[in-house]
Design a protein around this motif. Structure first.
Motif, mmCIF file in Angstrom:
data_model
loop_
_atom_site.group_PDB
_atom_site.id
_atom_site.type_symbol
_atom_site.label_atom_id
_atom_site.label_comp_id
_atom_site.label_asym_id
_atom_site.label_seq_id
_atom_site.Cartn_x
_atom_site.Cartn_y
_atom_site.Cartn_z
ATOM 1 N N GLY A 46 10.670 -1.508 4.484
ATOM 2 C CA GLY A 46 9.846 -2.204 5.468
ATOM 3 C C GLY A 46 9.192 -1.176 6.367
ATOM 4 N N LEU A 47 7.867 -1.131 6.363
ATOM 5 C CA LEU A 47 7.139 -0.162 7.182
ATOM 6 C C LEU A 47 6.353 -0.854 8.272
ATOM 7 C CD1 LEU A 47 5.703 2.250 4.456
ATOM 8 C CD2 LEU A 47 7.811 2.483 5.789
ATOM 9 N N GLU A 90 4.864 7.596 -2.819
ATOM 10 C CA GLU A 90 5.939 8.324 -2.151
ATOM 11 C C GLU A 90 6.030 7.893 -0.693
ATOM 12 O OE1 GLU A 90 7.224 12.970 -1.563
ATOM 13 O OE2 GLU A 90 5.107 12.495 -1.352
ATOM 14 N N ILE A 91 7.262 7.803 -0.200
ATOM 15 C CA ILE A 91 7.532 7.592 1.221
ATOM 16 C C ILE A 91 8.554 8.653 1.603
ATOM 17 C CG2 ILE A 91 8.442 6.036 2.991
ATOM 18 C CD1 ILE A 91 7.688 3.694 1.124
ATOM 19 N N THR A 109 -4.167 5.390 4.823
ATOM 20 C CA THR A 109 -3.121 5.492 5.839
ATOM 21 C C THR A 109 -3.527 6.399 7.002
ATOM 22 O OG1 THR A 109 -2.020 7.226 4.577
ATOM 23 C CG2 THR A 109 -1.231 4.969 4.253
ATOM 24 N N ALA A 110 -4.588 7.175 6.837
ATOM 25 C CA ALA A 110 -5.067 8.042 7.919
ATOM 26 C C ALA A 110 -5.593 7.217 9.093
ATOM 27 C CB ALA A 110 -6.160 8.976 7.406
ATOM 28 N N LYS A 111 -5.933 5.961 8.867
ATOM 29 C CA LYS A 111 -6.455 5.089 9.921
ATOM 30 C C LYS A 111 -5.362 4.576 10.858
ATOM 31 C CE LYS A 111 -10.637 5.168 8.241
ATOM 32 N NZ LYS A 111 -11.704 5.868 8.883
ATOM 33 N N TYR A 112 -4.098 4.730 10.476
ATOM 34 C CA TYR A 112 -2.996 4.251 11.301
ATOM 35 C C TYR A 112 -2.582 5.323 12.302
ATOM 36 C CZ TYR A 112 -2.736 0.381 8.095
ATOM 37 O OH TYR A 112 -3.050 -0.723 7.356
ATOM 38 N N THR A 113 -2.248 4.900 13.519
ATOM 39 C CA THR A 113 -1.800 5.838 14.548
ATOM 40 C C THR A 113 -0.337 6.212 14.357
ATOM 41 O OG1 THR A 113 -1.350 3.988 16.029
ATOM 42 C CG2 THR A 113 -3.478 5.083 16.264
ATOM 43 N N GLY A 114 0.378 5.431 13.571
ATOM 44 C CA GLY A 114 1.768 5.733 13.262
ATOM 45 C C GLY A 114 2.309 4.806 12.202
ATOM 46 N N ILE A 115 3.241 5.321 11.416
ATOM 47 C CA ILE A 115 3.943 4.520 10.410
ATOM 48 C C ILE A 115 5.427 4.823 10.582
ATOM 49 C CG2 ILE A 115 4.252 4.003 7.966
ATOM 50 C CD1 ILE A 115 1.408 5.064 7.488
ATOM 51 N N ILE A 116 6.210 3.771 10.828
ATOM 52 C CA ILE A 116 7.638 3.921 11.104
ATOM 53 C C ILE A 116 8.439 3.033 10.151
ATOM 54 C CG2 ILE A 116 9.434 3.467 12.832
ATOM 55 C CD1 ILE A 116 7.414 4.177 14.961
ATOM 56 N N CYS A 117 9.596 3.520 9.734
ATOM 57 C CA CYS A 117 10.506 2.730 8.908
ATOM 58 C C CYS A 117 11.112 1.628 9.769
ATOM 59 C CB CYS A 117 11.592 3.619 8.317
ATOM 60 S SG CYS A 117 12.826 2.699 7.381
ATOM 61 N N ALA A 118 10.789 0.368 9.461
ATOM 62 C CA ALA A 118 11.301 -0.779 10.217
ATOM 63 C C ALA A 118 12.496 -1.424 9.519
ATOM 64 C CB ALA A 118 10.196 -1.814 10.406
ATOM 65 N N VAL A 119 12.576 -1.263 8.195
ATOM 66 C CA VAL A 119 13.701 -1.770 7.407
ATOM 67 C C VAL A 119 14.065 -0.661 6.419
ATOM 68 C CG1 VAL A 119 14.509 -3.560 5.829
ATOM 69 C CG2 VAL A 119 12.846 -4.142 7.607
ATOM 70 N N PRO A 120 15.312 -0.171 6.445
ATOM 71 C CA PRO A 120 15.707 0.938 5.582
ATOM 72 C C PRO A 120 15.527 0.619 4.096
ATOM 73 C CG PRO A 120 17.462 0.396 7.136
ATOM 74 C CD PRO A 120 16.412 -0.663 7.274
ATOM 75 N N PRO A 121 15.353 1.662 3.269
ATOM 76 C CA PRO A 121 15.181 1.469 1.828
ATOM 77 C C PRO A 121 16.361 0.747 1.192
ATOM 78 C CG PRO A 121 14.802 3.758 2.447
ATOM 79 C CD PRO A 121 15.337 3.066 3.655
ATOM 80 N N ALA A 122 16.038 -0.152 0.267
ATOM 81 C CA ALA A 122 17.069 -0.859 -0.500
ATOM 82 C C ALA A 122 16.548 -1.046 -1.918
ATOM 83 C CB ALA A 122 17.365 -2.214 0.127
ATOM 84 N N PRO A 123 17.408 -0.898 -2.920
ATOM 85 C CA PRO A 123 16.968 -1.114 -4.303
ATOM 86 C C PRO A 123 16.529 -2.566 -4.497
ATOM 87 C CG PRO A 123 19.241 -0.298 -4.237
ATOM 88 C CD PRO A 123 18.810 -0.549 -2.838
ATOM 89 N N GLN A 126 15.186 6.690 7.161
ATOM 90 C CA GLN A 126 16.125 5.855 7.907
ATOM 91 C C GLN A 126 15.379 4.996 8.918
ATOM 92 O OE1 GLN A 126 19.060 8.362 9.697
ATOM 93 N NE2 GLN A 126 19.661 9.290 7.768
ATOM 94 N N LEU A 127 16.044 3.965 9.395
ATOM 95 C CA LEU A 127 15.499 3.037 10.374
ATOM 96 C C LEU A 127 14.959 3.776 11.598
ATOM 97 C CD1 LEU A 127 15.151 0.070 11.257
ATOM 98 C CD2 LEU A 127 17.425 0.227 12.270
ATOM 99 N N GLY A 128 13.725 3.437 12.007
ATOM 100 C CA GLY A 128 13.112 4.014 13.193
ATOM 101 C C GLY A 128 12.450 5.360 12.992
ATOM 102 N N MET A 129 12.539 5.891 11.791
ATOM 103 C CA MET A 129 12.018 7.225 11.493
ATOM 104 C C MET A 129 10.520 7.177 11.190
ATOM 105 S SD MET A 129 13.391 9.638 8.391
ATOM 106 C CE MET A 129 14.920 10.070 9.201
#
Length: 120
Positions: free
Chosen positions: A46-47, A103-104, A8-22, A74-77
């Motif tokens: 969704g990341l 972990e996320i 994951t260090a290769k990514y310039t950013g990781i953002i929550c695109a879809v909030p967590p759901a069971p 949360q979404l967008g975080m």
């Protein structure tokens, strides 16, 4: 099948695109999917993984509700992802790649003691 670690260090950013759901194990009964090792409910998030001028959204499973105070991921975080892996699968002629993380958490949350491999 082989489990492939993702750096994951290769990514310039990781953002929550879809909030967590069971995740649901049985749609008829509504029974939730449970992690075999920990007994915790499995959540799907969704990341958006960004690298340079490209971005991909992938669904990532994680045991237990994604961490963070006061309201968790949360979404967008922007988030940090620890021990992200991809596992190719095939079942009855269908195939794909399943993503899973240890972990996320929100990027601003304090690192865990096992912060090795934490997302950036």
């Amino acid at each position: 099948m082989a489990t492939l670690p993702i750096d994951t260090a290769k990514y310039t950013g990781i953002i929550c695109a879809v909030p967590p759901a069971p995740r649901v194990a049985n749609r008829e009964t509504g029974q939730l999917r449970v992690d075999r090792e920990t007994g915790k409910t499995v959540y799907q998030v969704g990341l958006c993984l960004m690298a340079g001028t490209s971005a991909d959204v992938v669904n990532v499973s994680v045991a237990g509700e994604p961490a963070g105070e006061p309201a968790g991921v949360q979404l967008g975080m922007p988030v940090a992802v620890r021990d992200l892996v991809a596992t190719p699968w095939e079942n009855d002629g269908r195939h794909g790649i399943a993503f899973r993380a240890a972990e996320i958490r929100p990027l601003s949350a304090p690192a865990t003691s096992a912060g090795k491999g934490a997302g950036q």
